[in-house]
Structure formats: C-alpha cells, structure tokens
Design a protein around this motif. Structure first.
Motif, short mmCIF file in Angstrom:
data_model
loop_
_atom_site.label_atom_id
_atom_site.label_comp_id
_atom_site.label_asym_id
_atom_site.label_seq_id
_atom_site.Cartn_x
_atom_site.Cartn_y
_atom_site.Cartn_z
N GLY A 1 0.79 -1.24 0.00
CA GLY A 1 0.00 0.00 0.00
C GLY A 1 0.82 1.28 0.00
N ALA A 2 1.81 1.35 0.86
CA ALA A 2 2.57 2.59 0.99
C ALA A 2 3.52 2.84 -0.19
N SER A 3 3.66 1.84 -1.09
CA SER A 3 4.51 2.09 -2.26
C SER A 3 3.75 2.82 -3.36
N LEU A 4 2.45 2.97 -3.20
CA LEU A 4 1.63 3.62 -4.23
C LEU A 4 1.65 5.14 -4.11
N LYS A 5 2.19 5.63 -3.01
CA LYS A 5 2.25 7.08 -2.78
C LYS A 5 3.72 7.49 -2.72
N ALA A 6 4.13 8.32 -3.68
CA ALA A 6 5.56 8.69 -3.77
C ALA A 6 6.08 9.22 -2.44
#
Ligand code: PGA
Length: 255
Positions: free
Chosen positions: A239-244
């Motif tokens: 999940g957190a890799s989808l937000k730069a």
C-alpha cells in the motif's frame, strides 16, 4: 550504524494504477533515489505486467530496478495468459516476486510450483523475491515456525541459489494490508530463523549474505524501527509504495 548487508526496499504495486500513474510514480521514485545516491541500499518497483516496460523506461536503471509480480516457469508455449521469465527479462526487469501470499491464496500456488518458478527465474537471470509467511491461525497455534520452515525448505531445498541471486521476503499474512505490522522483535526472530534454515540447506556464507526483507503494513512510521533489526535487510511494501511521498520516506529509512 551501517547494516551488514546492502538493503533492498521494494514496492509491490499489486493490481493498482493506470499506465500514466505508474510512469509518474516511477519517475518520482527514480528522481528521489538518483538525488540521494545511496550506496547502502537498492530500490525496486514491481508494477502490473502491462506496465513493466513503461516502468523500466521511467526510471534511471542505475538507481531503481524493476520487477514483475509473478511469472510462469515455462520458456514459451501454449500457456494462454501466462508470462515467461524471458519475457519479463526482455521488458528490462531484473527481479520477480514469487509466491506472494495473495498468489498462494487466490491462485492456489504451492511450494512445488513455486520451486519451478524460482528455478526458472534464476536460470533466466532474474532475481526472485520469494515470499513466505504464516497465517494468523498458525501464529495463534504456535505453528508459525513450522509453516515458514516448510515454505522455505520445500521451495528452496533443491535449488543451487547464491546470496546474490535470490531474496527472501518474510510477510506474515496477518500483517499484509491490515495496518498491523509484525513488531520489529517478531520479525527479527523469524528472520534469524529463516537465516538459519538457509545455512542448513545451503551454507553459512550464503545465509550470512542473503537478503531477507520484511513485508506487511510497512509504513513511514515503522520502517526505521524495523530496519534497526540486525537481520532485517529491507522491506517489501504494498500500500505505501503507491504514494511517492510515503514510499520515498520508507526508502530513506534512518537507523
Ligand atoms: P502491505 O502489502 O504493505 O500493503 O501490507 C505488503 C505486500 O503485500 O507485499
């Protein structure tokens, strides 16, 4: 404090994003990492299959690698809907996530199949990121070590891997996408257990140098404490890799 092994921070985009969004995110990550010029950590992103080449074209390959989220073990043939290691490699990818718990759960992938996929990836020059991890009922019944032991041994026992052509990711199923991460101590304990298993099936040198990532609700606010652990060599981030902004803070972990 320097880590013993070069870290790997990997982003698993799962089945999210459009081609434009993948390109934008890949560029933002690549710009960030190119500026930082880390010598102690590698970065990899794994977009959905159709966007592999777009991701490869959007990053500076000296700083960011690209991986697939899966592959099939055959070189080519009548296997409708599947993608071979050669094709993944041909797209410019260098890693492949194998045996993610979502593939085990929804696509019934077994250790026997995963062994073939890992072997095919390695023999085609791709670095598999082999995922293992127990379900909550396994942990509650104190079976978590047995489950992970079986996943590691059955898939890897017959493979002549080295420490630089295979990565292992410990991803407890109960921590994936739930917001509940394993504590650094719980993860460290399992990572050390896995390292000892690797020593048993290969040798001490390989086990000391192989990278073992933690995955499951890794976020900017828990990455630092996870990375402080001796046997945690990086993270597999969903999940957190989808937000730069979030992913670059994870990449920029501080220990
Ligand atoms: P998560 O996913 O970071 O969203 O928990 C991790 C993974 O599935 O690899």
């Amino acid at each position: 404090m320097a880590k013993k092994r070069k870290a790997l921070i990997a982003g698993n985009f799962k089945m999210y994003l459009s081609s434009e969004e993948v390109k934008r995110l890949a560029r933002a990550i690549s710009d960030f990492v190119s500026q930082k010029k880390y010598e102690d950590r590698d970065v990899m992103i794994a977009p959905p299959f159709p966007y592999l080449m777009a991701a490869v074209d959007s990053v500076n390959p000296s700083f960011v690698s690209v991986g697939s989220q899966n592959l099939y073990f055959e070189k080519e043939g009548a296997f409708t809907g599947e993608v071979s290691p050669l094709m993944v490699k041909d797209c410019g990818a260098t890693y492949s996530i194998i045996g993610h718990s979502e593939r085990r759960k929804y696509f019934f992938e077994t250790e026997e199949l995963l062994r073939k996929k890992i072997t095919a990836a390695i023999s085609n020059g791709l670095i598999p990121v082999y995922c293992v991890g127990e379900k909550i009922e396994d942990r509650n019944n104190n079976r978590h070590f047995d489950v992970v032991k079986r996943q590691v041994e059955e898939a890897l026992r017959e493979i002549n891997f080295r420490s630089d052509n295979l990565v292992i990711a410990y991803e407890p199923v109960w921590a994936i996408g739930t917001g509940v991460n394993a504590s650094p101590e719980q993860a460290e304990e399992m990572h050390l257990f896995i390292r000892n298993l690797i020593s048993g099936i290969r040798d001490k040198n390989i086990s000391e140098n192989i990278r073992i990532l933690y995955g499951g609700s890794v976020k900017p606010d828990n990455i630092d404490s996870l990375m402080k652990m001796e046997n945690i060599d990086g993270a597999l981030v969903g999940g957190a890799s989808l937000k730069a902004e979030q992913f670059t803070r994870i990449i920029d972990y501080r220990i």
